[in-house]
Each structure stands twice: as structure tokens, then as C-alpha cells.
Design a protein around this motif. Structure first.
Motif, PDB file in Angstrom:
ATOM      1  N   ALA A 180       0.935  -1.115  -0.013  1.00 19.02           N
ATOM      2  CA  ALA A 180       0.220   0.002  -0.038  1.00 19.02           C
ATOM      3  C   ALA A 180       0.592   1.187  -0.005  1.00 19.02           C
ATOM      4  O   ALA A 180       2.276   1.083   0.218  1.00 19.02           O
ATOM      5  N   GLN A 207       0.649   4.907   1.882  1.00 18.26           N
ATOM      6  CA  GLN A 207      -0.169   5.866   2.881  1.00 18.26           C
ATOM      7  C   GLN A 207       0.164   7.017   2.244  1.00 18.26           C
ATOM      8  O   GLN A 207       1.548   7.569   2.029  1.00 18.26           O
ATOM      9  N   THR A 208      -0.741   8.019   2.423  1.00 17.86           N
ATOM     10  CA  THR A 208      -0.484   9.378   1.759  1.00 17.86           C
ATOM     11  C   THR A 208      -1.133  10.534   2.852  1.00 17.86           C
ATOM     12  O   THR A 208      -2.056  10.183   3.547  1.00 17.86           O
ATOM     13  N   TYR A 240      -5.624  11.927   5.522  1.00 18.45           N
ATOM     14  CA  TYR A 240      -4.738  10.783   5.518  1.00 18.45           C
ATOM     15  C   TYR A 240      -5.476   9.788   4.795  1.00 18.45           C
ATOM     16  O   TYR A 240      -6.866   9.582   4.896  1.00 18.45           O
ATOM     17  N   GLU A 241      -4.884   9.057   3.634  1.00 16.33           N
ATOM     18  CA  GLU A 241      -5.312   7.986   2.860  1.00 16.33           C
ATOM     19  C   GLU A 241      -4.394   6.847   2.992  1.00 16.33           C
ATOM     20  O   GLU A 241      -3.144   7.018   2.806  1.00 16.33           O
ATOM     21  N   VAL A 242      -5.064   5.532   2.575  1.00 16.63           N
ATOM     22  CA  VAL A 242      -3.971   4.364   2.168  1.00 16.63           C
ATOM     23  C   VAL A 242      -4.808   3.712   0.812  1.00 16.63           C
ATOM     24  O   VAL A 242      -5.799   3.521   0.754  1.00 16.63           O
ATOM     25  N   THR A 243      -3.829   3.728  -0.028  1.00 17.58           N
ATOM     26  CA  THR A 243      -4.135   3.074  -1.430  1.00 17.58           C
ATOM     27  C   THR A 243      -3.667   1.814  -1.622  1.00 17.58           C
ATOM     28  O   THR A 243      -2.209   1.575  -1.595  1.00 17.58           O
ATOM     29  N   HIS A 277       4.042  10.578   1.074  1.00 19.30           N
ATOM     30  CA  HIS A 277       3.899   9.457   0.872  1.00 19.30           C
ATOM     31  C   HIS A 277       4.727   8.178   1.519  1.00 19.30           C
ATOM     32  O   HIS A 277       6.071   8.650   1.699  1.00 19.30           O
ATOM     33  N   ARG A 278       4.182   7.266   2.074  1.00 13.35           N
ATOM     34  CA  ARG A 278       5.202   6.202   2.510  1.00 13.35           C
ATOM     35  C   ARG A 278       4.555   4.800   2.199  1.00 13.35           C
ATOM     36  O   ARG A 278       3.586   4.594   2.158  1.00 13.35           O
ATOM     37  N   VAL A 327       4.147   1.005   1.755  1.00 14.78           N
ATOM     38  CA  VAL A 327       4.099  -0.263   2.738  1.00 14.78           C
ATOM     39  C   VAL A 327       4.474  -1.627   2.006  1.00 14.78           C
ATOM     40  O   VAL A 327       3.812  -1.777   1.065  1.00 14.78           O
ATOM     41  N   ARG A 358       0.918  13.080  11.231  1.00 14.00           N
ATOM     42  CA  ARG A 358      -0.450  12.257  11.183  1.00 14.00           C
ATOM     43  C   ARG A 358      -1.437  12.505  12.493  1.00 14.00           C
ATOM     44  O   ARG A 358      -2.581  12.728  12.454  1.00 14.00           O
TER      45      ARG A 358
END
Length: 240
Positions: A53, A55-56, A62-65, A81-82, A84, A155
Motif C-alpha cells: 500500500a 500511505q498518503t 490521510y489515505e491508504v491506497t 507518501h510512505r 508499505v 499524522r
């Protein structure tokens, strides 16, 4: 006037690299890369294998794609962005403005005391290319963990000011490099767009002379396994 052959870099003046996302566990138990943002470049992912994923964090929240093979995802400048890594996440990365990321168009989410000036920031983030592999890995992992400290604070912050303050600090850090970045942009993405405009002008006049200058280009990675922000990178040298 752009020459008939014009720009010969990758289409649109993008940069490309192959990324194997770090599987190093962090303090929160999540395996992955170093959170950061870009200031002038959009970034795109073409996921070629594994799962994970991104993380943004933006002013919108905050969102997770989720990411899996076949996913295409991208985001614009200013997106923290991070990446995962859930299982063997591999990505072909497309960066706008070929050459700018290599010239420093990225700021890690370090705690504020490391963002005060370019020298302090560089001391906390530089991975010496001539260091032994184990030492480069140690430094890359340490800077990832330091960036996660600042990322968690952003965050968990109440209100928009901490993220806005990080944006201001990032913009101040890169300001001395803007003249260099502008030159790279002019040689890359701008030249690519101007070449297209020239071709359209020629075709509108019924002139197809540029078609006789067609060429095929191919490259192998200029470096393999570089310790990048998000993982180990196979990189391709940008156009000069």
C-alpha cells in the motif's frame, strides 16, 4: 527553433526506475520505506509484483491506497507518501521532470529540528555512495526511522498547521537549488513539449521531414540496488 529530431529522452521527459520496497519493520510494526514528499514532480507507480500500500498525507487528510500487481497509482507534488511492503512489493516508478528527483526534489518528513538548513538536513539524510554496503544500509534504515518520527507527528497533529509548517520548511530547504532544477526542466520535460509543438507545426504545413530522423533508444540500468528512500532501486541515468 527546436531541431527536427528534437528531444530524445523518455516520452514526456519522465524518469523511470525499478523499485523493490524495503521489508524492514518499523517501530509501528509496518514494513516499508521512508515517508517524504516531492515539491515539483508528480510520481507514478506501476505495480509489477507483490502486495502492499501507499500511505498518503495531504491537506485533505490521510489515505491508504492498496497496491497489487497491475495497479497504477500516482500523486501530485506536496503529497507525503510512505510505501508499505506487505509481500515482495515491486514497482516501476515514473517520475515527472526527468532529472529533478535525482537533483534533490524530495524532502523527508524529519522532525523540525533537522529541517532548519540544508547542511543539517543533508547530515541526517545523505547515504555515502562510497561506504560499505552494510554501512549504507544502516544509514538508510536510520534515516527512514527518523523520518517516521516526523511523519507520525504530522499524522497525529490536531489541525493543519504542522503540515503547513513542514511544507514551508521543505520549500525553504530546496530554494537554493531552483536555478539548477529549472535548467534540468528546460532540457527535459519542457524540451519534450516543445518538440511535440514543433512536430505539430511541421505536420500542419504538410512537412514530415522529422519522420526521417526516427531513432530507437535503449538503456540498461546505470546503477543497481541503490539504497533509495522507499527501497532498493535500479536506476536509469537521465538525459544529459
Amino acid at each position: 527553433m527546436v531541431s527536427a529530431g528534437g528531444f530524445t529522452g523518455l516520452p514526456g521527459g519522465v524518469a523511470v526506475s525499478r523499485l523493490c520496497v524495503y521489508d524492514w519493520p518499523a517501530a509501528d510494526g509496518v514494513r516499508g520505506g521512508t515517508p517524504h514528499l516531492h515539491l515539483a514532480c508528480s510520481e507514478g507507480y506501476v505495480v509489477t509484483g507483490g502486495t502492499g500500500a501507499v500511505q498518503t498525507l495531504t491537506a485533505s487528510g490521510y489515505e491508504v491506497t492498496p497496491l497489487e500487481a497491475g495497479t497504477v497509482a500516482w500523486f501530485t507534488p506536496g503529497t507525503v507518501h510512505r510505501l508499505v511492503n506487505e509481500e515482495d512489493l515491486r514497482i516501476t516508478v515514473l517520475m515527472q521532470n526527468s532529472g529533478l528527483p535525482e537533483a534533490g526534489d524530495a524532502v523527508l518528513t524529519l522532525p523540525p529540528e533537522y529541517l532548519t538548513d540544508p547542511q543539517t538536513y543533508a547530515a541526517a539524510t545523505t547515504v555515502p555512495a562510497d561506504a560499505p554496503g552494510a554501512e549504507r544500509e544502516r544509514i538508510a534504515r536510520a534515516r527512514r526511522d527518523l523520518a517516521l518520527e516526523g511523519y507520525r507527528a504530522l499524522r497525529e497533529a490536531a489541525g493543519p498547521e504542522p503540515l503547513a509548517a513542514f511544507h514551508r520548511a521543505a520549500a525553504t530547504l530546496v530554494r537554493p537549488r531552483i536555478a539548477e532544477w529549472r535548467e534540468r526542466w528546460q532540457r527535459g520535460a519542457l524540451a519534450a513539449a516543445e518538440t511535440t509543438g514543433d512536430h505539430l507545426d511541421r505536420l500542419e504545413r504538410g512537412d514530415g521531414a522529422h519522420l526521417a530522423e526516427a531513432r530507437v533508444h535503449a538503456r540498461r540500468p546505470s546503477e543497481r540496488g541503490r539504497f533509495g528512500m522507499c527501497g532498493r532501486l535500479d536506476v536509469y541515468a537521465p538525459e544529459a
